[in-house]
Design a protein around this motif. Structure first.
Motif, PDB file in Angstrom:
ATOM      1  N   ARG A   1       0.832  -1.210   0.000  1.00 33.79           N
ATOM      2  CA  ARG A   1       0.000   0.000   0.000  1.00 33.79           C
ATOM      3  C   ARG A   1       0.864   1.256   0.000  1.00 33.79           C
ATOM      4  O   ARG A   1       1.753   1.418   0.824  1.00 33.79           O
ATOM      5  N   LEU A   2       0.561   2.109  -0.979  1.00 36.17           N
ATOM      6  CA  LEU A   2       1.278   3.377  -1.087  1.00 36.17           C
ATOM      7  C   LEU A   2       0.458   4.431  -0.344  1.00 36.17           C
ATOM      8  O   LEU A   2      -0.576   4.880  -0.820  1.00 36.17           O
ATOM      9  N   ALA A   3       0.919   4.806   0.845  1.00 32.46           N
ATOM     10  CA  ALA A   3       0.147   5.748   1.660  1.00 32.46           C
ATOM     11  C   ALA A   3       0.361   7.181   1.205  1.00 32.46           C
ATOM     12  O   ALA A   3      -0.577   7.990   1.201  1.00 32.46           O
ATOM     13  N   VAL A   4       1.587   7.503   0.866  1.00 31.55           N
ATOM     14  CA  VAL A   4       1.906   8.854   0.370  1.00 31.55           C
ATOM     15  C   VAL A   4       2.777   8.684  -0.867  1.00 31.55           C
ATOM     16  O   VAL A   4       3.760   7.942  -0.844  1.00 31.55           O
ATOM     17  N   ASP A   5       2.393   9.373  -1.939  1.00 34.28           N
ATOM     18  CA  ASP A   5       3.024   9.126  -3.229  1.00 34.28           C
ATOM     19  C   ASP A   5       3.670  10.411  -3.769  1.00 34.28           C
ATOM     20  O   ASP A   5       2.984  11.292  -4.286  1.00 34.28           O
ATOM     21  N   ARG A   6       4.937  10.529  -3.623  1.00 34.40           N
ATOM     22  CA  ARG A   6       5.740  11.633  -4.182  1.00 34.40           C
ATOM     23  C   ARG A   6       5.106  13.017  -3.924  1.00 34.40           C
ATOM     24  O   ARG A   6       4.869  13.776  -4.861  1.00 34.40           O
ATOM     25  N   VAL A   7       4.888  13.299  -2.696  1.00 31.68           N
ATOM     26  CA  VAL A   7       4.282  14.589  -2.342  1.00 31.68           C
ATOM     27  C   VAL A   7       5.367  15.661  -2.242  1.00 31.68           C
ATOM     28  O   VAL A   7       6.344  15.510  -1.503  1.00 31.68           O
ATOM     29  N   SER A   8       5.213  16.708  -3.021  1.00 31.04           N
ATOM     30  CA  SER A   8       6.128  17.857  -2.954  1.00 31.04           C
ATOM     31  C   SER A   8       5.289  19.081  -2.618  1.00 31.04           C
ATOM     32  O   SER A   8       4.496  19.541  -3.450  1.00 31.04           O
ATOM     33  N   MET A   9       5.438  19.577  -1.430  1.00 28.42           N
ATOM     34  CA  MET A   9       4.628  20.715  -0.999  1.00 28.42           C
ATOM     35  C   MET A   9       5.506  21.756  -0.305  1.00 28.42           C
ATOM     36  O   MET A   9       6.627  21.446   0.125  1.00 28.42           O
ATOM     37  N   THR A  10       5.002  22.958  -0.247  1.00 32.90           N
ATOM     38  CA  THR A  10       5.762  24.029   0.402  1.00 32.90           C
ATOM     39  C   THR A  10       4.834  24.815   1.328  1.00 32.90           C
ATOM     40  O   THR A  10       3.666  25.036   1.014  1.00 32.90           O
ATOM     41  N   VAL A  11       5.386  25.193   2.455  1.00 30.86           N
ATOM     42  CA  VAL A  11       4.667  26.057   3.391  1.00 30.86           C
ATOM     43  C   VAL A  11       5.563  27.255   3.678  1.00 30.86           C
ATOM     44  O   VAL A  11       6.757  27.072   3.975  1.00 30.86           O
ATOM     45  N   ARG A  12       5.007  28.448   3.527  1.00 31.97           N
ATOM     46  CA  ARG A  12       5.825  29.658   3.704  1.00 31.97           C
ATOM     47  C   ARG A  12       5.661  30.239   5.100  1.00 31.97           C
ATOM     48  O   ARG A  12       4.626  30.059   5.737  1.00 31.97           O
ATOM     49  N   ARG A  13       6.685  30.967   5.515  1.00 30.97           N
ATOM     50  CA  ARG A  13       6.664  31.566   6.855  1.00 30.97           C
ATOM     51  C   ARG A  13       5.482  32.524   7.001  1.00 30.97           C
ATOM     52  O   ARG A  13       5.202  33.335   6.114  1.00 30.97           O
ATOM     53  N   GLY A  14       4.776  32.384   8.103  1.00 29.08           N
ATOM     54  CA  GLY A  14       3.695  33.308   8.434  1.00 29.08           C
ATOM     55  C   GLY A  14       2.355  32.965   7.823  1.00 29.08           C
ATOM     56  O   GLY A  14       1.367  33.654   8.070  1.00 29.08           O
ATOM     57  N   GLU A  15       2.289  31.912   7.032  1.00 25.92           N
ATOM     58  CA  GLU A  15       0.996  31.588   6.430  1.00 25.92           C
ATOM     59  C   GLU A  15       0.288  30.472   7.195  1.00 25.92           C
ATOM     60  O   GLU A  15       0.918  29.690   7.907  1.00 25.92           O
ATOM     61  N   VAL A  16      -1.032  30.454   7.030  1.00 31.76           N
ATOM     62  CA  VAL A  16      -1.825  29.336   7.558  1.00 31.76           C
ATOM     63  C   VAL A  16      -2.127  28.438   6.363  1.00 31.76           C
ATOM     64  O   VAL A  16      -2.804  28.847   5.424  1.00 31.76           O
ATOM     65  N   TYR A  17      -1.570  27.262   6.407  1.00 29.39           N
ATOM     66  CA  TYR A  17      -1.644  26.335   5.280  1.00 29.39           C
ATOM     67  C   TYR A  17      -2.668  25.251   5.592  1.00 29.39           C
ATOM     68  O   TYR A  17      -2.535  24.526   6.582  1.00 29.39           O
ATOM     69  N   GLY A  18      -3.678  25.173   4.783  1.00 32.54           N
ATOM     70  CA  GLY A  18      -4.700  24.141   4.983  1.00 32.54           C
ATOM     71  C   GLY A  18      -4.312  22.882   4.236  1.00 32.54           C
ATOM     72  O   GLY A  18      -3.997  22.938   3.049  1.00 32.54           O
ATOM     73  N   PHE A  19      -4.333  21.770   4.944  1.00 34.72           N
ATOM     74  CA  PHE A  19      -3.979  20.492   4.323  1.00 34.72           C
ATOM     75  C   PHE A  19      -5.260  19.671   4.251  1.00 34.72           C
ATOM     76  O   PHE A  19      -5.784  19.234   5.278  1.00 34.72           O
ATOM     77  N   LEU A  20      -5.760  19.512   3.048  1.00 41.62           N
ATOM     78  CA  LEU A  20      -7.082  18.903   2.877  1.00 41.62           C
ATOM     79  C   LEU A  20      -7.000  17.551   2.188  1.00 41.62           C
ATOM     80  O   LEU A  20      -6.115  17.316   1.374  1.00 41.62           O
ATOM     81  N   GLY A  21      -7.950  16.733   2.494  1.00 46.67           N
ATOM     82  CA  GLY A  21      -8.035  15.442   1.826  1.00 46.67           C
ATOM     83  C   GLY A  21      -9.038  14.575   2.546  1.00 46.67           C
ATOM     84  O   GLY A  21      -9.280  14.761   3.745  1.00 46.67           O
ATOM     85  N   PRO A  22      -9.634  13.615   1.822  1.00 51.43           N
ATOM     86  CA  PRO A  22     -10.586  12.712   2.480  1.00 51.43           C
ATOM     87  C   PRO A  22      -9.868  11.835   3.515  1.00 51.43           C
ATOM     88  O   PRO A  22      -8.636  11.790   3.537  1.00 51.43           O
TER      89      PRO A  22
END
Lengths: 307, 283
Positions: free
Chosen positions: A18-39
């Protein structure tokens, strides 16, 4: 561009077949509120755990606060509540936080500060096992805020909270964001994310489908214009907007892809062409609409790839 | 792993352990058992003239001698190979194993200390508790034996300090070995229930059965001589001067070999627990 606080590169986690996470490339910048969404089961928590060094990636890498994820000096600068609060049931809320504070070498005054922030000071002497789900959740957020971390990772922080508690939690995150705190917020409550997040990442079946601002994800607003005669109104609006930006939606109503601020111009334009304008409304796609559209198409395309 | 992180982790673990009633119940059970089997039954037997299980055939003079302060070194270790070790193992298994079910290892690891420092702090806190348990036992034995001597009009003769130190050190090592083995099994089993169950069955049943088989088969005996129960029992036996009828007290191996074996188990259990926790995914 603001400094990157989190940067993942092809982050992958595989459990057997089972591939739980597949090549995820994400960025979060300083001072931001980053919403991480998914079922449910999309890979959000697994990704967050890899960022925190709780689990090791099968492939790829994560950099947090400029250093490899999982290093103690990095983890010390992150506050996290991941997949529910984990505390000693026999200890009071305050003693649980005192225990966690000692791991960081923090004074008891810091414990009092975070208890006040989550509005738990009155019940701090009660045993954790007697707390309601919402109180446990708030204690988890308090533990995450110990030591004023540079990055706050909150995985479903409003789980179990009543409406008032949810509003309080939302206000807390907003106040933290206003103070410049970087927050990664994983939540199922899309209205909440829409309200408080600057950018979002949408993950479905382990893949990051999209990462953008909330506004971009929702798409532009549409003006719905009810005017007669409809054909004349259509022709007038097509001259005002792009030809492809105007369409009929029935009931003598036309949809024009123009921002809400264009409504006065639209009305003036139509009236100038002797067209009766009965109603102009602004139709905005909610984050929820965009999310469901994206996740359903994302799942479909993942299935196509799989087959 | 910095010293500061290790000190912080130890302080955190001591705070939560000293407020955990389950730990105090176990300490209380150990003290009650030590008191009962070390003094109460023998004293009742002495006073009533009835034989008891440990003093079978012993004269009144012998029974009284075992209750005097000079016998503290023997009493201090005689209960360890059997119930003392088992209770210490339960402590270790609870401390390590419950962290998985409660999700507290996850919370701790996200607070900043390295995994080595966090687990090291937990092991250090368990060690402090074992030392405190041994100290409490010594105080209890001293108090009760002095009281009995006074009640019976006997001279209060304290044991030689070297004997007392040897007995205390050996007892502490035996408790520490079982506690850290319990900790390791708690880590491997990711929970306390299996760790406590397996640990107790092993220490109280399996090792005794193996020693029974080992007395018939020399090949098995070689293995049983290296087991923790044999080592702990033989270390206690070396302090007492050989088996005295108390269950678990042995003379299967020499005192020196027993000491080295117990120390090796302490070291291996601690290192193995840290290594496993460092490498493990906390999903």
């Amino acid at each position: 561009m603001k400094e990157l606080v989190v940067e993942t590169d092809g982050l992958t986690k595989r459990y057997g077949d089972r591939l739980a996470v597949d090549r995820v490339s994400m960025t979060v910048r300083r001072g931001e509120v980053y919403g991480f969404l998914g079922p449910n089961g999309a890979g959000k928590t697994t990704t967050l755990r890899m960022m925190l060094g709780l689990i090791r990636p099968t492939a790829g890498a994560a950099s947090v606060l400029g250093r490899p994820a999982g290093r103690p000096d990095v983890t010390a600068r992150i506050g996290a509540l991941v997949e529910g609060p984990g505390f000693y049931p026999y200890l009071s809320g305050r003693d649980n936080l005192r225990t966690m504070a000692r791991y960081q070498g923090l004074a008891n005054t810091e414990v009092d500060r975070v208890l006040e922030m989550v509005d738990l000071a009155d019940r701090a002497r009660d045993a954790f096992k007697g707390y309601s789900l919402g109180m446990k959740q708030r204690l988890g957020v308090a533990a995450a805020m110990l030591g004023a971390p540079d990055l706050l990772v909150l995985d479903e922080p409003t789980n179990g909270l009543d409406p008032a508690g949810m509003a309080d939690m939302r206000a807390l995150v907003v106040s933290l964001a206003e103070a410049g705190q970087t927050v990664i917020l994983s939540s199922h409550i899309l209205a909440e994310v829409q309200e408080i997040c600057d950018r979002v990442g949408v993950i479905v079946e382990g893949r990051l489908l999209r990462e953008s601002t909330v506004a971009d994800l929702r798409g532009g607003a549409t003006l719905r214009v009810r005017a007669t005669p409809e054909d004349a109104a259509l022709a007038a609006l097509m001259r005002l907007a792009d030809d492809e930006g105007v369409r009929r939606s029935g009931n003598e109503t036309l949809e024009v892809e123009l921002p809400a601020t264009a409504a006065p111009d639209v009305v003036r334009h139509l009236v100038a062409h002797s067209i009766d304008v009965h109603e102009v409304t602004v139709a905005e796609r909610s984050l929820e609409d965009a999310f469901f559209e994206m996740t359903s198409s994302g799942m479909a395309s993942n299935k196509e790839v799989a087959s | 792993m910095s010293v500061k992180a290790m000190v912080g982790s130890t302080a955190a673990e001591l705070l939560r352990l000293r407020k955990w009633s389950a730990i105090w119940v176990i300490v209380g059970a150990w003290l009650a058992l030590s008191l009962s089997f070390g003094y109460v039954f023998n004293y009742v037997s002495y006073k009533t003239g009835d034989d008891n299980f440990a003093g079978d055939g012993a004269s009144d003079a012998q029974l009284l001698a075992e209750l005097m302060p000079s016998a503290i070194p023997d009493i201090l270790v005689s209960g360890l190979p059997m119930f003392g070790g088992a209770l210490a193992m339960v402590v270790g298994a609870l401390v390590a194993g419950n962290g998985f079910g409660w999700g507290t290892w996850k919370t701790v690891f996200t607070q900043g200390p390295s995994r080595s420092a966090a687990v090291g702090g937990s092991l250090a806190a368990v060690t402090v508790f074992m030392f405190a348990m041994m100290t409490a036992t010594l105080v209890l034995c001293a108090g009760v034996s002095v009281a009995i001597a006074a009640a019976e009009g006997q001279p209060i003769t304290m044991p030689a300090l070297t004997d007392l130190a040897q007995s205390f050190g050996a007892g502490f090592l035996v408790l520490e070995m079982w506690a850290l083995l319990g900790f390791l099994v708690g880590v491997l089993a990711k929970g306390p229930a299996l760790a406590v169950g397996l640990g107790l069955v092993w220490s109280l049943v399996v090792e005794n059965l193996l020693r029974g088989v080992g007395s018939l088969l020399s090949g098995v005996e070689t293995v049983t001589d290296a087991l923790p129960g044999t080592a702990g029992g033989s270390l206690a036996g070396a302090i007492i001067g050989g088996p005295n009828g108390t269950p678990g007290v042995l003379d299967a191996i020499s005192g020196e070999r027993a000491l080295v074996t117990v120390a090796a188990y302490v070291l291996v259990a601690a290192v193995a627990a840290v290594v496993v926790m460092r490498r493990r995914d906390l999903a």
